[in-house]
Motif scaffolding. Sequence first.
Motif, PDB file in Angstrom:
ATOM      1  N   GLN A  13     -11.932  -7.607 -23.255  1.00 21.58           N
ATOM      2  CA  GLN A  13     -12.620  -6.316 -23.152  1.00 21.58           C
ATOM      3  C   GLN A  13     -13.273  -6.052 -24.502  1.00 21.58           C
ATOM      4  O   GLN A  13     -12.596  -5.802 -25.481  1.00 21.58           O
ATOM      5  CB  GLN A  13     -11.638  -5.200 -22.804  1.00 21.58           C
ATOM      6  N   ASP A  14     -14.592  -6.086 -24.572  1.00 23.86           N
ATOM      7  CA  ASP A  14     -15.259  -6.059 -25.864  1.00 23.86           C
ATOM      8  C   ASP A  14     -15.696  -4.684 -26.336  1.00 23.86           C
ATOM      9  O   ASP A  14     -16.308  -4.566 -27.379  1.00 23.86           O
ATOM     10  CB  ASP A  14     -16.450  -7.008 -25.870  1.00 23.86           C
ATOM     11  N   THR A  15     -15.396  -3.633 -25.602  1.00 28.71           N
ATOM     12  CA  THR A  15     -15.752  -2.284 -26.052  1.00 28.71           C
ATOM     13  C   THR A  15     -14.499  -1.417 -26.047  1.00 28.71           C
ATOM     14  O   THR A  15     -13.538  -1.695 -25.318  1.00 28.71           O
ATOM     15  CB  THR A  15     -16.800  -1.622 -25.142  1.00 28.71           C
ATOM     16  N   ILE A  16     -14.544  -0.357 -26.825  1.00 30.20           N
ATOM     17  CA  ILE A  16     -13.396   0.549 -26.840  1.00 30.20           C
ATOM     18  C   ILE A  16     -13.216   1.189 -25.462  1.00 30.20           C
ATOM     19  O   ILE A  16     -12.098   1.354 -24.984  1.00 30.20           O
ATOM     20  CB  ILE A  16     -13.514   1.596 -27.965  1.00 30.20           C
ATOM     21  N   GLY A  17     -14.312   1.482 -24.786  1.00 30.98           N
ATOM     22  CA  GLY A  17     -14.221   2.042 -23.442  1.00 30.98           C
ATOM     23  C   GLY A  17     -13.578   1.085 -22.457  1.00 30.98           C
ATOM     24  O   GLY A  17     -12.762   1.487 -21.630  1.00 30.98           O
ATOM     25  N   GLY A  18     -13.928  -0.174 -22.553  1.00 30.02           N
ATOM     26  CA  GLY A  18     -13.314  -1.181 -21.689  1.00 30.02           C
ATOM     27  C   GLY A  18     -11.827  -1.318 -21.948  1.00 30.02           C
ATOM     28  O   GLY A  18     -11.027  -1.466 -21.016  1.00 30.02           O
ATOM     29  N   ARG A  19     -11.441  -1.243 -23.231  1.00 30.13           N
ATOM     30  CA  ARG A  19     -10.020  -1.348 -23.565  1.00 30.13           C
ATOM     31  C   ARG A  19      -9.258  -0.102 -23.103  1.00 30.13           C
ATOM     32  O   ARG A  19      -8.125  -0.207 -22.623  1.00 30.13           O
ATOM     33  CB  ARG A  19      -9.851  -1.592 -25.061  1.00 30.13           C
ATOM     34  N   ILE A  20      -9.870   1.065 -23.230  1.00 25.95           N
ATOM     35  CA  ILE A  20      -9.224   2.292 -22.744  1.00 25.95           C
ATOM     36  C   ILE A  20      -8.989   2.180 -21.238  1.00 25.95           C
ATOM     37  O   ILE A  20      -7.896   2.470 -20.742  1.00 25.95           O
ATOM     38  CB  ILE A  20     -10.076   3.537 -23.083  1.00 25.95           C
ATOM     39  N   SER A  21      -9.997   1.738 -20.514  1.00 23.87           N
ATOM     40  CA  SER A  21      -9.879   1.592 -19.063  1.00 23.87           C
ATOM     41  C   SER A  21      -8.806   0.567 -18.692  1.00 23.87           C
ATOM     42  O   SER A  21      -7.972   0.807 -17.811  1.00 23.87           O
ATOM     43  CB  SER A  21     -11.237   1.182 -18.490  1.00 23.87           C
ATOM     44  N   LEU A  22      -8.812  -0.572 -19.361  1.00 23.31           N
ATOM     45  CA  LEU A  22      -7.845  -1.631 -19.090  1.00 23.31           C
ATOM     46  C   LEU A  22      -6.417  -1.147 -19.326  1.00 23.31           C
ATOM     47  O   LEU A  22      -5.530  -1.360 -18.489  1.00 23.31           O
ATOM     48  CB  LEU A  22      -8.151  -2.845 -19.974  1.00 23.31           C
ATOM     49  N   ALA A  23      -6.194  -0.487 -20.457  1.00 28.25           N
ATOM     50  CA  ALA A  23      -4.849  -0.002 -20.779  1.00 28.25           C
ATOM     51  C   ALA A  23      -4.393   1.078 -19.806  1.00 28.25           C
ATOM     52  O   ALA A  23      -3.224   1.130 -19.415  1.00 28.25           O
ATOM     53  CB  ALA A  23      -4.812   0.510 -22.215  1.00 28.25           C
ATOM     54  N   ARG A  24      -5.303   1.949 -19.416  1.00 27.43           N
ATOM     55  CA  ARG A  24      -4.949   2.991 -18.444  1.00 27.43           C
ATOM     56  C   ARG A  24      -4.537   2.368 -17.119  1.00 27.43           C
ATOM     57  O   ARG A  24      -3.536   2.747 -16.509  1.00 27.43           O
ATOM     58  CB  ARG A  24      -6.134   3.948 -18.235  1.00 27.43           C
ATOM     59  N   GLU A  25      -5.306   1.383 -16.669  1.00 33.05           N
ATOM     60  CA  GLU A  25      -4.988   0.713 -15.407  1.00 33.05           C
ATOM     61  C   GLU A  25      -3.659  -0.026 -15.487  1.00 33.05           C
ATOM     62  O   GLU A  25      -2.914  -0.073 -14.501  1.00 33.05           O
ATOM     63  CB  GLU A  25      -6.115  -0.236 -15.028  1.00 33.05           C
ATOM     64  N   ALA A  26      -3.343  -0.603 -16.634  1.00 35.37           N
ATOM     65  CA  ALA A  26      -2.075  -1.315 -16.791  1.00 35.37           C
ATOM     66  C   ALA A  26      -0.883  -0.376 -16.614  1.00 35.37           C
ATOM     67  O   ALA A  26       0.180  -0.795 -16.159  1.00 35.37           O
ATOM     68  CB  ALA A  26      -2.012  -1.990 -18.157  1.00 35.37           C
ATOM     69  N   LEU A  27      -1.067   0.872 -16.978  1.00 31.76           N
ATOM     70  CA  LEU A  27      -0.002   1.870 -16.812  1.00 31.76           C
ATOM     71  C   LEU A  27      -0.038   2.532 -15.442  1.00 31.76           C
ATOM     72  O   LEU A  27       0.789   3.390 -15.141  1.00 31.76           O
ATOM     73  CB  LEU A  27      -0.114   2.946 -17.895  1.00 31.76           C
ATOM     74  N   ASP A  28      -1.016   2.160 -14.631  1.00 35.60           N
ATOM     75  CA  ASP A  28      -1.187   2.736 -13.303  1.00 35.60           C
ATOM     76  C   ASP A  28      -1.388   4.250 -13.375  1.00 35.60           C
ATOM     77  O   ASP A  28      -0.844   5.003 -12.571  1.00 35.60           O
ATOM     78  CB  ASP A  28      -0.003   2.381 -12.403  1.00 35.60           C
ATOM     79  N   LEU A  29      -2.174   4.672 -14.371  1.00 32.44           N
ATOM     80  CA  LEU A  29      -2.532   6.082 -14.517  1.00 32.44           C
ATOM     81  C   LEU A  29      -3.915   6.310 -13.926  1.00 32.44           C
ATOM     82  O   LEU A  29      -4.800   5.471 -14.083  1.00 32.44           O
ATOM     83  CB  LEU A  29      -2.591   6.480 -15.989  1.00 32.44           C
ATOM     84  N   SER A  30      -4.102   7.444 -13.309  1.00 28.32           N
ATOM     85  CA  SER A  30      -5.444   7.821 -12.877  1.00 28.32           C
ATOM     86  C   SER A  30      -6.196   8.338 -14.098  1.00 28.32           C
ATOM     87  O   SER A  30      -5.574   8.765 -15.079  1.00 28.32           O
ATOM     88  CB  SER A  30      -5.376   8.908 -11.809  1.00 28.32           C
ATOM     89  N   PRO A  31      -7.524   8.338 -14.043  1.00 26.65           N
ATOM     90  CA  PRO A  31      -8.273   8.922 -15.156  1.00 26.65           C
ATOM     91  C   PRO A  31      -7.903  10.390 -15.399  1.00 26.65           C
ATOM     92  O   PRO A  31      -7.853  10.839 -16.543  1.00 26.65           O
ATOM     93  CB  PRO A  31      -9.735   8.776 -14.719  1.00 26.65           C
ATOM     94  N   ILE A  32      -7.614  11.124 -14.335  1.00 27.62           N
ATOM     95  CA  ILE A  32      -7.238  12.535 -14.475  1.00 27.62           C
ATOM     96  C   ILE A  32      -5.899  12.658 -15.201  1.00 27.62           C
ATOM     97  O   ILE A  32      -5.739  13.508 -16.090  1.00 27.62           O
ATOM     98  CB  ILE A  32      -7.202  13.230 -13.100  1.00 27.62           C
ATOM     99  N   GLU A  33      -4.933  11.803 -14.856  1.00 21.52           N
ATOM    100  CA  GLU A  33      -3.630  11.834 -15.532  1.00 21.52           C
ATOM    101  C   GLU A  33      -3.767  11.479 -17.011  1.00 21.52           C
ATOM    102  O   GLU A  33      -3.163  12.123 -17.871  1.00 21.52           O
ATOM    103  CB  GLU A  33      -2.658  10.861 -14.865  1.00 21.52           C
ATOM    104  N   ALA A  34      -4.551  10.458 -17.297  1.00 21.69           N
ATOM    105  CA  ALA A  34      -4.740  10.031 -18.686  1.00 21.69           C
ATOM    106  C   ALA A  34      -5.430  11.129 -19.493  1.00 21.69           C
ATOM    107  O   ALA A  34      -5.029  11.426 -20.622  1.00 21.69           O
ATOM    108  CB  ALA A  34      -5.536   8.728 -18.732  1.00 21.69           C
ATOM    109  N   ALA A  35      -6.455  11.735 -18.917  1.00 19.79           N
ATOM    110  CA  ALA A  35      -7.168  12.808 -19.601  1.00 19.79           C
ATOM    111  C   ALA A  35      -6.223  13.972 -19.904  1.00 19.79           C
ATOM    112  O   ALA A  35      -6.232  14.522 -21.011  1.00 19.79           O
ATOM    113  CB  ALA A  35      -8.353  13.282 -18.754  1.00 19.79           C
ATOM    114  N   GLY A  36      -5.413  14.320 -18.939  1.00 22.30           N
ATOM    115  CA  GLY A  36      -4.462  15.412 -19.137  1.00 22.30           C
ATOM    116  C   GLY A  36      -3.440  15.109 -20.217  1.00 22.30           C
ATOM    117  O   GLY A  36      -3.033  15.995 -20.965  1.00 22.30           O
ATOM    118  N   ALA A  37      -3.049  13.853 -20.322  1.00 21.23           N
ATOM    119  CA  ALA A  37      -2.053  13.463 -21.323  1.00 21.23           C
ATOM    120  C   ALA A  37      -2.557  13.627 -22.750  1.00 21.23           C
ATOM    121  O   ALA A  37      -1.766  13.806 -23.674  1.00 21.23           O
ATOM    122  CB  ALA A  37      -1.618  12.018 -21.081  1.00 21.23           C
ATOM    123  N   VAL A  38      -3.865  13.539 -22.941  1.00 24.29           N
ATOM    124  CA  VAL A  38      -4.424  13.713 -24.291  1.00 24.29           C
ATOM    125  C   VAL A  38      -5.215  15.018 -24.417  1.00 24.29           C
ATOM    126  O   VAL A  38      -5.921  15.220 -25.400  1.00 24.29           O
ATOM    127  CB  VAL A  38      -5.293  12.498 -24.727  1.00 24.29           C
TER     128      VAL A  38
END
Length: 121
Positions: A13-38
């Motif tokens: 994953q060559d962009t920070i956005g790609g890495r954020i997406s990859l890591a979120r998916e690895a935790l099985d978090l929805s984008p809404i859950e991840a956004a709420g966490a931060v």
Amino acid sequence: MRCNGTAGDEPEQDTIGGRISLAREALDLSPIEAAGAVDVGPAVWSDWERDRSEPPPQMLARIAETLQVTLYWLLTGRGVGPRWQDLIEISPSTLECCWQAMEPSPLVDIFFPSSRLTARR
């Protein structure tokens, strides 16, 4: 990081956005859950994942902690990244191969002051 014995391997994953997406998916978090966490809105999180904007520097450590990755990995794609639930255990010899393939970086001293890479120099 793929390990084939060369130090020049590029992160998958060559962009920070790609890495954020990859890591979120690895935790099985929805984008809404991840956004709420931060404490950001889902649209802001979505913009980060799609590289429409970048997280402000003061948010990076919080994002890395939430996604259970190192700040170094989040910024560079190297180091400790997502832990997938279905990964098999990696043998010590394979881990050593990948560790030795990592290029020394000045950031290692900043983010991992007691790391083996620092001691190896």
